[in-house]
Design a protein around this motif. Structure first.
Motif, mmCIF file in Angstrom:
data_model
loop_
_atom_site.group_PDB
_atom_site.id
_atom_site.type_symbol
_atom_site.label_atom_id
_atom_site.label_comp_id
_atom_site.label_asym_id
_atom_site.label_seq_id
_atom_site.Cartn_x
_atom_site.Cartn_y
_atom_site.Cartn_z
ATOM 1 N N VAL A 1 0.823 -1.214 0.000
ATOM 2 C CA VAL A 1 0.000 0.000 0.000
ATOM 3 C C VAL A 1 0.857 1.264 0.000
ATOM 4 C CG1 VAL A 1 -0.260 0.482 2.485
ATOM 5 C CG2 VAL A 1 -2.191 0.857 0.932
ATOM 6 N N MET A 2 2.121 1.164 0.359
ATOM 7 C CA MET A 2 2.985 2.339 0.426
ATOM 8 C C MET A 2 3.054 3.119 -0.898
ATOM 9 S SD MET A 2 4.131 3.064 3.427
ATOM 10 C CE MET A 2 2.489 2.622 4.006
ATOM 11 N N GLY B 1 7.177 5.264 -3.172
ATOM 12 C CA GLY B 1 7.197 4.368 -4.314
ATOM 13 C C GLY B 1 6.047 4.718 -5.242
ATOM 14 N N GLU B 2 5.936 3.991 -6.340
ATOM 15 C CA GLU B 2 4.887 4.300 -7.317
ATOM 16 C C GLU B 2 4.596 3.093 -8.193
ATOM 17 O OE1 GLU B 2 4.121 7.407 -11.069
ATOM 18 O OE2 GLU B 2 5.827 7.673 -9.714
ATOM 19 N N LEU C 1 5.391 -2.147 -9.684
ATOM 20 C CA LEU C 1 6.207 -1.090 -9.118
ATOM 21 C C LEU C 1 7.081 -0.483 -10.212
ATOM 22 C CD1 LEU C 1 6.967 0.253 -6.374
ATOM 23 C CD2 LEU C 1 8.876 -1.361 -6.277
ATOM 24 N N ASP C 2 7.110 0.845 -10.257
ATOM 25 C CA ASP C 2 7.894 1.535 -11.276
ATOM 26 C C ASP C 2 9.372 1.501 -10.885
ATOM 27 O OD1 ASP C 2 8.954 3.111 -13.228
ATOM 28 O OD2 ASP C 2 7.681 4.847 -12.854
ATOM 29 N N TYR C 3 10.136 0.666 -11.610
ATOM 30 C CA TYR C 3 11.555 0.517 -11.313
ATOM 31 C C TYR C 3 12.429 1.519 -12.066
ATOM 32 C CZ TYR C 3 10.132 -3.944 -9.313
ATOM 33 O OH TYR C 3 9.513 -4.921 -8.556
ATOM 34 N N TYR D 1 12.503 3.554 -0.646
ATOM 35 C CA TYR D 1 11.476 2.512 -0.610
ATOM 36 C C TYR D 1 12.034 1.173 -1.066
ATOM 37 C CZ TYR D 1 7.294 -0.185 -1.734
ATOM 38 O OH TYR D 1 6.357 -1.176 -1.797
ATOM 39 N N LEU D 2 12.759 1.183 -2.182
ATOM 40 C CA LEU D 2 13.295 -0.073 -2.707
ATOM 41 C C LEU D 2 14.324 -0.675 -1.762
ATOM 42 C CD1 LEU D 2 13.156 -1.975 -5.152
ATOM 43 C CD2 LEU D 2 15.082 -0.726 -6.126
ATOM 44 N N PHE D 3 15.116 0.169 -1.129
ATOM 45 C CA PHE D 3 16.134 -0.322 -0.191
ATOM 46 C C PHE D 3 15.474 -1.004 1.003
ATOM 47 C CE2 PHE D 3 19.122 0.325 3.375
ATOM 48 C CZ PHE D 3 20.240 -0.305 2.844
#
Length: 224
Positions: free
Chosen positions: A144-145, A151-152, A164-166, A176-178
């Motif tokens: 949900v974040m 993130g997005e 998730l947009d990488y 967020y990814l970390f």
């Protein structure tokens, strides 16, 4: 009249069809195999144990992934995303949550197997239910974040599904990814690796491997 949509940039007609077919096969096979697990847990009384509740959690999560893949396959055959930006966000959230729940549930299964074989302790229903609920709530939190701005979710390159947009490289994305990588990949992976390695070492010390090898050799000799 059906509207003709152009192919996504960089993809051919055959590539889009192959991707859609692969996603469809994955979804159908996943439904069948995980469906057997769910039905077995429901129908066979002997299988309704606390340990197998965690296996059921994995199967339910994998079925959720299959639903996500089925929607992506349908969109691939259409050659466009028909559900709009809101549908993209929902699709990304649902796919991400079930994928993370599958990972967390798999780590819980590994933890249970370690205690079953190495400490000879049996899991209680309260523990199994708590672990299952935690796995899903933990997955929902991280999924949900991106909807809340950390993130997005966005379209994948094929633009027929969302995740998730990488491609982002800003601080918001990196933090967020970390954090996601540590809590949802590294830690569960460490739990699974150490748990199964401990089980393997336990079997080697107890001589179970040799017993199993002798039994298999004897059965093979009898079959001959």
């Amino acid at each position: 009249m059906v509207t003709a949509y152009p192919l996504p940039e960089g993809f051919t007609e055959v590539e889009v069809f192959v991707i859609g077919t692969a996603l469809l096969v994955e979804a159908l096979l996943g439904f069948c195999l995980n469906g057997l697990t769910i039905i077995s847990f429901r129908k066979i009384k002997e299988l309704r144990t606390p340990s197998n509740l965690l296996v059921l959690s994995v199967a339910l999560a994998d079925c959720g992934i299959c639903i996500n893949a089925f929607i992506a396959a349908f969109s691939s055959f259409l050659r466009y995303w028909p559900y709009g930006s809101d549908g993209c966000q929902i699709h990304g959230f649902q796919g991400f949550m079930t994928a993370l729940a599958s990972i967390s549930s798999s780590a819980a299964v590994a933890w249970d197997r370690y205690h079953h074989y190495c400490t000879r302790s049996k899991m209680q229903w309260s523990t199994a239910i708590s672990m299952m609920v935690f796995a899903w709530l933990f997955a929902a939190f991280w999924a949900v974040m991106p909807l809340l701005g950390w993130g997005e979710y966005d379209y994948e390159p094929l633009r027929t599904c969302c995740t998730l947009d990488y491609s982002k490289g800003d601080r918001n994305y990196i933090t967020y990814l970390f954090a996601l990588s540590i809590f949802n990949f590294i830690i569960p992976g460490f739990i699974m690796l150490t748990a199964y390695q401990s089980i393997q070492q336990k079997f080697k010390k107890s001589g179970h491997y040799k017993v199993m090898e002798k039994n298999l050799s004897w059965r093979y000799f009898q079959a001959r």
